[in-house]
Design an enzyme around this catalytic site. Structure first.
Site, PDB file in Angstrom:
ATOM      1  N   ASP A 138      31.813  -5.002  -3.097  1.00  0.00           N
ATOM      2  CA  ASP A 138      31.661  -5.265  -1.670  1.00  0.00           C
ATOM      3  C   ASP A 138      30.457  -4.490  -1.151  1.00  0.00           C
ATOM      4  O   ASP A 138      30.372  -3.279  -1.307  1.00  0.00           O
ATOM      5  CB  ASP A 138      32.929  -4.864  -0.906  1.00  0.00           C
ATOM      6  CG  ASP A 138      32.923  -5.424   0.505  1.00  0.00           C
ATOM      7  OD1 ASP A 138      32.320  -6.492   0.712  1.00  0.00           O
ATOM      8  OD2 ASP A 138      33.509  -4.798   1.392  1.00  0.00           O
ATOM      9  N   HIS A 145      26.578  -3.839  11.944  1.00  0.00           N
ATOM     10  CA  HIS A 145      27.904  -3.326  11.599  1.00  0.00           C
ATOM     11  C   HIS A 145      27.813  -1.855  11.188  1.00  0.00           C
ATOM     12  O   HIS A 145      28.602  -1.030  11.653  1.00  0.00           O
ATOM     13  CB  HIS A 145      28.503  -4.155  10.461  1.00  0.00           C
ATOM     14  CG  HIS A 145      29.754  -3.588   9.870  1.00  0.00           C
ATOM     15  ND1 HIS A 145      30.953  -3.547  10.561  1.00  0.00           N
ATOM     16  CD2 HIS A 145      30.001  -3.002   8.667  1.00  0.00           C
ATOM     17  CE1 HIS A 145      31.880  -2.986   9.794  1.00  0.00           C
ATOM     18  NE2 HIS A 145      31.328  -2.642   8.647  1.00  0.00           N
ATOM     19  N   GLU A 210      37.453  -7.915   8.154  1.00  0.00           N
ATOM     20  CA  GLU A 210      35.991  -7.860   8.078  1.00  0.00           C
ATOM     21  C   GLU A 210      35.477  -9.256   7.741  1.00  0.00           C
ATOM     22  O   GLU A 210      35.858  -9.834   6.720  1.00  0.00           O
ATOM     23  CB  GLU A 210      35.522  -6.825   7.039  1.00  0.00           C
ATOM     24  CG  GLU A 210      35.834  -5.395   7.465  1.00  0.00           C
ATOM     25  CD  GLU A 210      35.053  -4.338   6.687  1.00  0.00           C
ATOM     26  OE1 GLU A 210      34.669  -4.599   5.534  1.00  0.00           O
ATOM     27  OE2 GLU A 210      34.845  -3.236   7.251  1.00  0.00           O
ATOM     28  N   GLU A 212      33.078 -11.621   6.288  1.00  0.00           N
ATOM     29  CA  GLU A 212      32.066 -11.498   5.239  1.00  0.00           C
ATOM     30  C   GLU A 212      31.816 -12.843   4.551  1.00  0.00           C
ATOM     31  O   GLU A 212      32.621 -13.761   4.650  1.00  0.00           O
ATOM     32  CB  GLU A 212      32.515 -10.478   4.171  1.00  0.00           C
ATOM     33  CG  GLU A 212      32.837  -9.108   4.746  1.00  0.00           C
ATOM     34  CD  GLU A 212      32.883  -7.998   3.700  1.00  0.00           C
ATOM     35  OE1 GLU A 212      32.357  -8.196   2.585  1.00  0.00           O
ATOM     36  OE2 GLU A 212      33.451  -6.937   4.022  1.00  0.00           O
ATOM     37  N   ASP A 244      37.588  -9.001   4.093  1.00  0.00           N
ATOM     38  CA  ASP A 244      37.836  -7.704   3.465  1.00  0.00           C
ATOM     39  C   ASP A 244      38.728  -6.893   4.409  1.00  0.00           C
ATOM     40  O   ASP A 244      38.263  -6.054   5.171  1.00  0.00           O
ATOM     41  CB  ASP A 244      36.491  -7.004   3.227  1.00  0.00           C
ATOM     42  CG  ASP A 244      36.652  -5.596   2.688  1.00  0.00           C
ATOM     43  OD1 ASP A 244      37.668  -5.331   2.022  1.00  0.00           O
ATOM     44  OD2 ASP A 244      35.756  -4.768   2.938  1.00  0.00           O
ATOM     45  N   ARG A 248      41.679   1.103   8.854  1.00  0.00           N
ATOM     46  CA  ARG A 248      40.661   2.041   9.370  1.00  0.00           C
ATOM     47  C   ARG A 248      41.113   3.487   9.407  1.00  0.00           C
ATOM     48  O   ARG A 248      40.302   4.400   9.222  1.00  0.00           O
ATOM     49  CB  ARG A 248      40.244   1.612  10.789  1.00  0.00           C
ATOM     50  CG  ARG A 248      39.673   0.226  10.901  1.00  0.00           C
ATOM     51  CD  ARG A 248      38.425   0.066  10.059  1.00  0.00           C
ATOM     52  NE  ARG A 248      37.831  -1.253  10.245  1.00  0.00           N
ATOM     53  CZ  ARG A 248      36.909  -1.764   9.433  1.00  0.00           C
ATOM     54  NH1 ARG A 248      36.475  -1.065   8.397  1.00  0.00           N
ATOM     55  NH2 ARG A 248      36.423  -2.959   9.643  1.00  0.00           N
ATOM     56  N   GLN A 251      40.974   4.699   5.911  1.00  0.00           N
ATOM     57  CA  GLN A 251      39.554   4.764   5.534  1.00  0.00           C
ATOM     58  C   GLN A 251      38.883   6.027   6.068  1.00  0.00           C
ATOM     59  O   GLN A 251      38.154   6.716   5.350  1.00  0.00           O
ATOM     60  CB  GLN A 251      38.846   3.514   6.082  1.00  0.00           C
ATOM     61  CG  GLN A 251      37.364   3.399   5.727  1.00  0.00           C
ATOM     62  CD  GLN A 251      36.732   2.135   6.307  1.00  0.00           C
ATOM     63  OE1 GLN A 251      37.402   1.320   6.938  1.00  0.00           O
ATOM     64  NE2 GLN A 251      35.435   1.964   6.103  1.00  0.00           N
ATOM     65  N   LYS A 264      41.040  -0.411   1.369  1.00  0.00           N
ATOM     66  CA  LYS A 264      40.572  -1.772   1.143  1.00  0.00           C
ATOM     67  C   LYS A 264      41.109  -2.410  -0.135  1.00  0.00           C
ATOM     68  O   LYS A 264      40.701  -3.514  -0.474  1.00  0.00           O
ATOM     69  CB  LYS A 264      39.035  -1.799   1.116  1.00  0.00           C
ATOM     70  CG  LYS A 264      38.412  -1.591   2.502  1.00  0.00           C
ATOM     71  CD  LYS A 264      36.949  -1.241   2.398  1.00  0.00           C
ATOM     72  CE  LYS A 264      36.322  -0.992   3.761  1.00  0.00           C
ATOM     73  NZ  LYS A 264      35.981  -2.216   4.485  1.00  0.00           N
ATOM     74  N   THR A 268      42.369  -8.871  -0.183  1.00  0.00           N
ATOM     75  CA  THR A 268      41.098  -9.493   0.181  1.00  0.00           C
ATOM     76  C   THR A 268      41.351 -10.993   0.126  1.00  0.00           C
ATOM     77  O   THR A 268      41.974 -11.469  -0.829  1.00  0.00           O
ATOM     78  CB  THR A 268      39.984  -9.120  -0.821  1.00  0.00           C
ATOM     79  OG1 THR A 268      39.862  -7.702  -0.879  1.00  0.00           O
ATOM     80  CG2 THR A 268      38.642  -9.727  -0.416  1.00  0.00           C
ATOM     81  N   GLU A 384      34.818  -2.794  15.893  1.00  0.00           N
ATOM     82  CA  GLU A 384      33.587  -2.871  16.687  1.00  0.00           C
ATOM     83  C   GLU A 384      33.872  -3.536  18.036  1.00  0.00           C
ATOM     84  O   GLU A 384      33.396  -3.070  19.076  1.00  0.00           O
ATOM     85  CB  GLU A 384      32.522  -3.666  15.936  1.00  0.00           C
ATOM     86  CG  GLU A 384      32.045  -2.998  14.669  1.00  0.00           C
ATOM     87  CD  GLU A 384      31.125  -3.908  13.881  1.00  0.00           C
ATOM     88  OE1 GLU A 384      30.020  -4.204  14.346  1.00  0.00           O
ATOM     89  OE2 GLU A 384      31.530  -4.341  12.779  1.00  0.00           O
TER      90      GLU A 384
END
Ligand code: MN
Length: 439
Positions: A138, A145, A210, A212, A244, A248, A251, A264, A268, A384
């Protein structure tokens, strides 16, 4: 880069009526591959190609003798329960099969009556991950971002100095990659509450998605023999959509110094259809780098990459909460952006990935990293959009979200459109958050 040919002719139409509907994802010019079977059946999974709202069963068409030469070799591999063999054949074979499929499905195809029996309704099908994925990497290729999330995780040092010099990535986990429709329990793990002196263990409270792009490797490279930037495209089979999912709070506590781990590795989700680089040829865009930013080192720099290293692939994220589902409301849009904003191109990601000698294999998968655009409403993750949870995102029906709740279904869509070309789409990539499994 791929040249345009008869398979991009905007005037060409298919004898499959649903492929002629304005705005459909799978017109004759697209022809993406997936692995499918009739839903709930005991049939073997096998390869198919999308046309309108149908799937052409490639194995049945092949058995009936509709392919010859290189296209027949490719069709035999494309009919398999895993597409690795097709991916390994290389661009010449992919192109021969695309051209043959195009001719078989075109309005004036002599074989149309015979082929009608090889069609399966997409609404009646189920899919699986279309190849045996050996490795999954990834990337972190969007500067918007990286800046937004860096500001939240490291206010004093939002964009690490390496970001503008190399495409950052981490090696991810293959076992938990699932196809659209995947449902997974909310993960548990350690997190460090603000101001606390020791971490707590529990359910993730800041679960995120996420947005992607997935990049499927076709032909690989030998260990120690890097893929040069201008050779990358003959090694890429195609693109898909990729979510993904990210925890948070886990993380933020675990990611330094070696990157994400449990944040993560629990799930997925990818879309079932792989849209080939040939299909994407009309939608290439320049890759640009602002003049006041560092310019790429020579191995990440080429004219071809500058001219059309990007993809104007529009990306959209939507959410359907349990409440919305109960009220019969459609998913609500959270954001929209384009892959053309990516700070690093697909070519640069793969040239960098292999430059130290790392070998890629047919069926390996790369994620592009969250694709956020520069503007408001163009962010590819809730962290975000909600500014780290400080500003809840309002949803129709009075609900709001800072992070995902149990029962939420996140839906990605992707498509390409440009004057003079027929719009093509990626279908859907959706996944649902279930309550945490019992501890
Ligand atoms: Mn990611």
């Amino acid at each position: 880069m791929t040249k345009l040919d008869e398979t991009h002719d905007p005037a060409a139409r298919s004898w499959v009526a649903s492929a002629r509907v304005e705005g459909c994802d799978f017109p004759l010019q697209n022809l993406p591959f997936a692995v499918f079977r009739r839903a709930g059946s005991a049939e073997a999974f096998r390869g198919g190609v999308a046309i309108g709202d149908r799937i052409l069963d490639i194995g049945r068409a092949h058995a009936a003798g509709h392919f010859s030469g290189e296209a027949a070799v490719a069709a035999a591999h494309a009919a398999q329960p895993e597409l690795n063999g097709l991916m390994a054949l290389g661009a010449r074979y992919w192109r021969a099969l695309r051209r043959a499929l195009f001719r078989l499905l075109r309005e004036d195809a002599p074989a149309r009556a015979a082929l009608a029996g090889c069609l399966v309704e997409q609404a009646a099908a189920e899919y699986r991950v279309p190849a045996r994925i050996g490795d999954y990497t990834d990337m972190y290729a969007s500067i918007h971002h990286a800046t937004n999330i860096g500001r939240l995780f490291r206010p004093d040092n939002p964009l690490t100095p390496n970001f503008q010099w190399l495409p950052i990535g981490y090696h991810g986990r293959v076992s938990s990659i699932g196809v659209s429709g995947q449902a997974f329990p909310r993960p548990r793990g350690q997190s460090m509450p603000p101001g606390a002196s020791a971490p707590v263990f529990g359910e993730c409270r800041r679960l995120d998605y996420e947005l992607e792009v997935g990049i499927w490797i076709g032909t690989g490279n030998r260990q120690g023999e890097p893929i040069a930037l201008d050779d990358v495209e003959s090694h890429v089979f195609g693109l898909c959509l990729l979510n993904d999912w990210s925890a948070r709070d886990i993380q933020a506590w675990e990611y330094q110094p070696l990157g994400p781990f449990l944040a993560k590795n629990f799930a997925t989700t990818i879309s079932p259809w792989i849209v080939t680089l040939d299909a994407l040829a009309p939608f290439r865009s320049p890759w640009t780098r602002p003049a006041d930013h560092p310019q790429p080192l020579p191995y990440l720099e080429s004219d071809a990459n500058r001219e059309q290293g990007g993809f104007d692939l529009r990306l959209e994220a939507l959410i359907e909460t349990a409440g919305m589902r109960d009220r019969g409301e459609p998913p609500a849009r959270l954001s929209q952006t384009t892959f053309a904003h990516s700070y690093w191109s697909v070519g640069q990601m793969i040239a960098h990935h292999t430059v130290g000698g790392c070998n890629l294999a047919p069926g390996d998968l790369l994620g592009s990293g969250t694709q956020s655009g520069p503007g408001e409403g163009e962010a590819g993750a809730l962290i975000e959009l909600s500014v780290g949870g400080a500003r809840p995102v309002a949803l129709p029906g009075g609900e709001e979200r800072t992070f995902l709740a149990d029962g939420d279904r996140v839906v990605f869509r992707g498509w390409c459109e440009r004057p003079g070309a027929v719009r093509i789409g990626f279908g859907e990539c959706s996944g649902t958050v279930l309550p945490a499994a019992r501890a």
